[in-house]
Design a protein around this motif. Structure first.
Motif, mmCIF file in Angstrom:
data_model
loop_
_atom_site.group_PDB
_atom_site.id
_atom_site.type_symbol
_atom_site.label_atom_id
_atom_site.label_comp_id
_atom_site.label_asym_id
_atom_site.label_seq_id
_atom_site.Cartn_x
_atom_site.Cartn_y
_atom_site.Cartn_z
ATOM 1 N N ILE A 81 46.163 33.706 49.392
ATOM 2 C CA ILE A 81 46.203 34.225 48.034
ATOM 3 C C ILE A 81 44.783 34.545 47.578
ATOM 4 C CG2 ILE A 81 46.980 33.844 45.684
ATOM 5 C CD1 ILE A 81 49.246 33.933 47.679
ATOM 6 N N THR A 82 44.496 35.820 47.469
ATOM 7 C CA THR A 82 43.199 36.281 47.005
ATOM 8 C C THR A 82 43.308 36.789 45.572
ATOM 9 O OG1 THR A 82 43.607 38.522 47.816
ATOM 10 C CG2 THR A 82 42.612 36.952 49.368
ATOM 11 N N ASP A 83 42.159 37.176 45.023
ATOM 12 C CA ASP A 83 42.175 37.749 43.669
ATOM 13 C C ASP A 83 43.017 39.021 43.623
ATOM 14 O OD1 ASP A 83 40.541 35.724 42.796
ATOM 15 O OD2 ASP A 83 38.675 36.869 42.988
ATOM 16 N N VAL A 84 42.988 39.785 44.721
ATOM 17 C CA VAL A 84 43.776 41.022 44.782
ATOM 18 C C VAL A 84 45.270 40.710 44.698
ATOM 19 C CG1 VAL A 84 44.409 42.995 46.226
ATOM 20 C CG2 VAL A 84 42.019 42.253 46.090
ATOM 21 N N ILE A 85 45.715 39.688 45.419
ATOM 22 C CA ILE A 85 47.131 39.329 45.390
ATOM 23 C C ILE A 85 47.525 38.781 44.026
ATOM 24 C CG2 ILE A 85 48.848 37.745 46.360
ATOM 25 C CD1 ILE A 85 47.533 38.119 49.055
ATOM 26 N N PHE A 86 46.613 38.010 43.403
ATOM 27 C CA PHE A 86 46.879 37.539 42.050
ATOM 28 C C PHE A 86 47.083 38.724 41.106
ATOM 29 C CE2 PHE A 86 45.616 32.942 42.141
ATOM 30 C CZ PHE A 86 46.675 32.498 41.360
#
Length: 309
Positions: free
Chosen positions: A59-64
């Motif tokens: 879970i990265t910032d992009v997925i968030f």
């Protein structure tokens, strides 16, 4: 996303539906058996699809950002779909335009959409599909119930339906990500095994419903049936594709949204119509027909999207 992958997944699910129908022809499927199967799917298999997505995705910032984007798109698309179909239904002078609008706009993103998305796009696809379904639930149990109620008075207590196991799984998954903990191997394996139950059990359940639906003496058509089928399976998905073409959303995410917007009518339609309008037969017909026809239209919509997106 390759269209052949969609065709293969849908064809496999269609075969399992046939198996379910054959089983139901051989033995009597009682209401208790259906309730148990539904409980296993919604309260065990689907939540573990969500947790499997959390456990097996970095879970990265992009997925968030994708999580919040999908949730917002779901609310806008589903609420906008209801308003659009309601206006069209009244312009066409259809009977019961409010009910038809809900049947035409809201899809089976939980029962079918989450397992199918996990099959096509992996654990992250299942997670994002669950987020989309959560947005649909917000629209259904607010605007949807408002339209179904005869007095049209919104009551906050109707939102208690949002407190369900899949939504709890999303909340726990997000808390797990924020905590930064690493899930034990046994939890990952458990989530992976149980998540694989969702798609086949959901298709078997649909198959169990078919022999009863097509029994002799039953009414199979009502005036206006064409409207929710045409809008839900073709017009709204095509409208969604056109809108997505003019956005900068990543390609994989746009294809996921295409799949979710092309789902058949939502499974809870007959239950809610029975409770609020006492006219569940129309809802049952649209749900069954749209589910069967979607075996053909989902690959068609995916093929069109492959050219336009």
């Amino acid at each position: 996303m390759e269209v052949t992958s969609v065709i293969l997944a849908i064809s496999t699910m269609g075969i399992i539906i046939v198996f379910g129908a054959l089983i139901a022809l051989k033995i009597s499927i009682t209401a208790e058996m259906k309730n148990i199967l539904m409980m296993i799917i919604l309260n065990l298999a689907v939540p573990f699809i969500i947790l499997n997505g959390v456990f097996n995705t970095k879970i990265t910032d992009v997925i968030f950002q994708q999580v919040f984007l999908v949730f917002g798109i779901s609310i806008v698309f589903n609420a906008g779909g209801i308003i659009l179909t309601l206006v069209l239904g009244r312009l066409l002078h259809l009977n019961q335009p409010k009910q038809l609008a809900l049947l035409a706009a809201l899809g089976n993103t939980g029962f079918i959409g989450i397992p199918l998305s996990a099959t096509l796009f992996g654990p992250l696809g299942g997670l994002l599909a669950a987020v989309f379904d959560a947005g649909l639930d917000v629209v259904l149990f607010s605007l949807g119930i408002y339209l179904l109620q005869s007095n049209q008075k919104f009551q906050f207590k109707q939102l208690k339906a949002l407190l369900n196991i899949p939504l709890l799984a999303i909340s726990l998954g997000l808390l797990y990500v924020i905590s930064g903990w690493e899930a034990p191997i046994i939890f990952k394996q458990l989530a992976s095994m149980l998540s694989n139950l969702a798609a086949p059990l959901a298709m078997l359940y649909i198959g169990f419903l078919l022999p009863t639906f097509f029994q002799v003496g039953r009414r199979f058509y009502f005036q206006g049936l064409w409207f929710p089928l045409l809008m839900k399976l073709l017009i709204l998905p095509l409208f969604g594709i056109i809108c997505l073409r003019f956005t900068s959303i990543q390609t994989d995410l746009t294809f996921l949204l295409v799949i979710l917007t092309s789902m058949p009518t939502f499974m809870l339609a007959s239950v809610l119509f029975s409770r609020y309008t006492q006219e569940e037969n129309e809802a049952i017909m649209v749900t069954v027909y749209s589910t069967l026809i979607s075996i053909l239209t989902i690959p068609l919509i995916s093929w069109i999207a492959s050219f336009l997106l």
